[in-house]
Write a protein that holds these residues in place. Structure first.
Motif, mmCIF file in Angstrom:
data_model
loop_
_atom_site.group_PDB
_atom_site.id
_atom_site.type_symbol
_atom_site.label_atom_id
_atom_site.label_comp_id
_atom_site.label_asym_id
_atom_site.label_seq_id
_atom_site.Cartn_x
_atom_site.Cartn_y
_atom_site.Cartn_z
ATOM 1 N N THR A 79 -28.127 -17.283 -14.895
ATOM 2 C CA THR A 79 -27.145 -16.332 -14.388
ATOM 3 C C THR A 79 -26.874 -15.275 -15.445
ATOM 4 O O THR A 79 -27.042 -15.515 -16.642
ATOM 5 N N ALA A 80 -26.455 -14.144 -14.985
ATOM 6 C CA ALA A 80 -26.019 -13.065 -15.865
ATOM 7 C C ALA A 80 -24.642 -12.633 -15.392
ATOM 8 O O ALA A 80 -24.396 -12.525 -14.192
ATOM 9 N N GLU A 81 -23.742 -12.427 -16.340
ATOM 10 C CA GLU A 81 -22.397 -11.962 -16.032
ATOM 11 C C GLU A 81 -22.166 -10.633 -16.725
ATOM 12 O O GLU A 81 -22.593 -10.441 -17.870
ATOM 13 N N VAL A 82 -21.469 -9.728 -16.044
ATOM 14 C CA VAL A 82 -21.135 -8.444 -16.631
ATOM 15 C C VAL A 82 -19.807 -7.965 -16.049
ATOM 16 O O VAL A 82 -19.525 -8.169 -14.872
ATOM 17 N N ARG A 83 -18.990 -7.376 -16.892
ATOM 18 C CA ARG A 83 -17.737 -6.775 -16.422
ATOM 19 C C ARG A 83 -18.048 -5.423 -15.789
ATOM 20 O O ARG A 83 -18.952 -4.725 -16.227
ATOM 21 N N ALA A 84 -17.245 -5.067 -14.774
ATOM 22 C CA ALA A 84 -17.460 -3.792 -14.101
ATOM 23 C C ALA A 84 -16.170 -3.308 -13.460
ATOM 24 O O ALA A 84 -15.283 -4.104 -13.145
ATOM 25 N N GLN A 85 -16.089 -2.011 -13.295
ATOM 26 C CA GLN A 85 -15.043 -1.417 -12.483
ATOM 27 C C GLN A 85 -15.699 -1.029 -11.175
ATOM 28 O O GLN A 85 -16.641 -0.232 -11.162
ATOM 29 N N VAL A 86 -15.221 -1.623 -10.094
ATOM 30 C CA VAL A 86 -15.791 -1.371 -8.774
ATOM 31 C C VAL A 86 -14.816 -0.498 -8.003
ATOM 32 O O VAL A 86 -13.637 -0.838 -7.858
ATOM 33 N N THR A 87 -15.304 0.646 -7.534
ATOM 34 C CA THR A 87 -14.510 1.516 -6.682
ATOM 35 C C THR A 87 -14.848 1.175 -5.247
ATOM 36 O O THR A 87 -16.021 1.185 -4.853
ATOM 37 N N LEU A 88 -13.823 0.828 -4.492
ATOM 38 C CA LEU A 88 -13.981 0.465 -3.089
ATOM 39 C C LEU A 88 -13.358 1.550 -2.236
ATOM 40 O O LEU A 88 -12.413 2.227 -2.660
ATOM 41 N N ASP A 89 -13.887 1.744 -1.039
ATOM 42 C CA ASP A 89 -13.295 2.710 -0.134
ATOM 43 C C ASP A 89 -13.097 2.078 1.228
ATOM 44 O O ASP A 89 -13.605 0.995 1.513
ATOM 45 N N GLY A 90 -12.325 2.737 2.052
ATOM 46 C CA GLY A 90 -12.049 2.253 3.396
ATOM 47 C C GLY A 90 -11.062 3.171 4.078
ATOM 48 O O GLY A 90 -10.818 4.292 3.623
ATOM 49 N N VAL A 91 -10.505 2.698 5.159
ATOM 50 C CA VAL A 91 -9.519 3.483 5.899
ATOM 51 C C VAL A 91 -8.242 2.668 6.055
ATOM 52 O O VAL A 91 -8.268 1.442 6.051
ATOM 53 N N MET A 92 -7.125 3.378 6.134
ATOM 54 C CA MET A 92 -5.851 2.718 6.403
ATOM 55 C C MET A 92 -5.005 3.624 7.275
ATOM 56 O O MET A 92 -5.206 4.848 7.282
ATOM 57 N N PHE A 93 -4.109 3.015 8.023
ATOM 58 C CA PHE A 93 -3.238 3.809 8.878
ATOM 59 C C PHE A 93 -2.444 4.790 8.034
ATOM 60 O O PHE A 93 -1.962 4.440 6.946
ATOM 61 N N LYS A 94 -2.315 6.007 8.533
ATOM 62 C CA LYS A 94 -1.620 7.058 7.782
ATOM 63 C C LYS A 94 -0.223 6.618 7.363
ATOM 64 O O LYS A 94 0.188 6.850 6.223
ATOM 65 N N HIS A 95 0.516 5.966 8.259
ATOM 66 C CA HIS A 95 1.888 5.566 7.926
ATOM 67 C C HIS A 95 1.914 4.537 6.799
ATOM 68 O O HIS A 95 2.922 4.406 6.103
ATOM 69 N N ASP A 96 0.829 3.805 6.570
ATOM 70 C CA ASP A 96 0.764 2.836 5.471
ATOM 71 C C ASP A 96 0.452 3.489 4.126
ATOM 72 O O ASP A 96 0.576 2.847 3.082
ATOM 73 N N THR A 97 0.051 4.772 4.138
ATOM 74 C CA THR A 97 -0.281 5.438 2.880
ATOM 75 C C THR A 97 0.964 5.857 2.108
ATOM 76 O O THR A 97 0.876 6.167 0.931
ATOM 77 N N TYR A 98 2.105 5.842 2.761
ATOM 78 C CA TYR A 98 3.357 6.196 2.087
ATOM 79 C C TYR A 98 3.901 4.966 1.363
ATOM 80 O O TYR A 98 3.698 3.838 1.774
ATOM 81 N N GLY A 99 4.564 5.192 0.253
ATOM 82 C CA GLY A 99 5.157 4.082 -0.478
ATOM 83 C C GLY A 99 4.357 3.738 -1.715
ATOM 84 O O GLY A 99 3.412 4.433 -2.099
ATOM 85 N N ASP A 100 4.742 2.633 -2.348
ATOM 86 C CA ASP A 100 4.113 2.196 -3.593
ATOM 87 C C ASP A 100 2.927 1.284 -3.312
ATOM 88 O O ASP A 100 3.063 0.266 -2.628
ATOM 89 N N HIS A 101 1.770 1.660 -3.814
ATOM 90 C CA HIS A 101 0.554 0.855 -3.715
ATOM 91 C C HIS A 101 -0.466 1.437 -4.682
ATOM 92 O O HIS A 101 -0.265 2.500 -5.253
#
Length: 113
Positions: free
Chosen positions: A33-55
């Motif tokens: 096995t090989a292990e490596v640290r990484a920063q993975v950028t994920l994308d997707g969609v969310m309901f507009k009303h859920d985009t407001y607030g802290d996250h």
């Protein structure tokens, strides 16, 4: 809540790569096995009303459609791969085995070689 999540980008930190040789198979094939640290950028969609607030989700396109916004977020992970290396070949086969929380330490019992 983010829906339809996919991998947008992977930025690996090669200086954290650890090779764990498990065994030698037919011929001189080294399997491990090989292990490596990484920063993975994920994308997707969310309901507009859920985009407001802290996250920790960044809104990339608010008006993706009538109800959804296109969003992205980053996670630090440790990627673990099952690897087969044969003499004369850099890598014969590599397969993603796991992705775990990157805040955990990389396996301290790993050996290189």
């Amino acid at each position: 809540m983010v829906n339809e999540i996919s991998v947008h980008n992977i930025d690996h930190e090669l200086d954290t790569l650890v090779w764990n040789r498990a065994e030698v198979h037919e011929g001189d094939a080294h399997v491990g096995t090989a292990e490596v640290r990484a920063q993975v950028t994920l994308d997707g969609v969310m309901f507009k009303h859920d985009t407001y607030g802290d996250h920790d989700v960044e809104v990339w396109t608010f008006d993706w459609n009538d109800q959804m916004s296109y969003v992205g977020f980053v996670r630090e992970v440790i990627l673990e791969f099952e690897v087969t290396v044969r003499p004369g070949m850099a890598i014969d086969n590599i397969e993603l085995a796991a992705a775990t929380d990157g805040r955990a330490p990389v396996n301290p019992h790993s050996t290189s070689g």
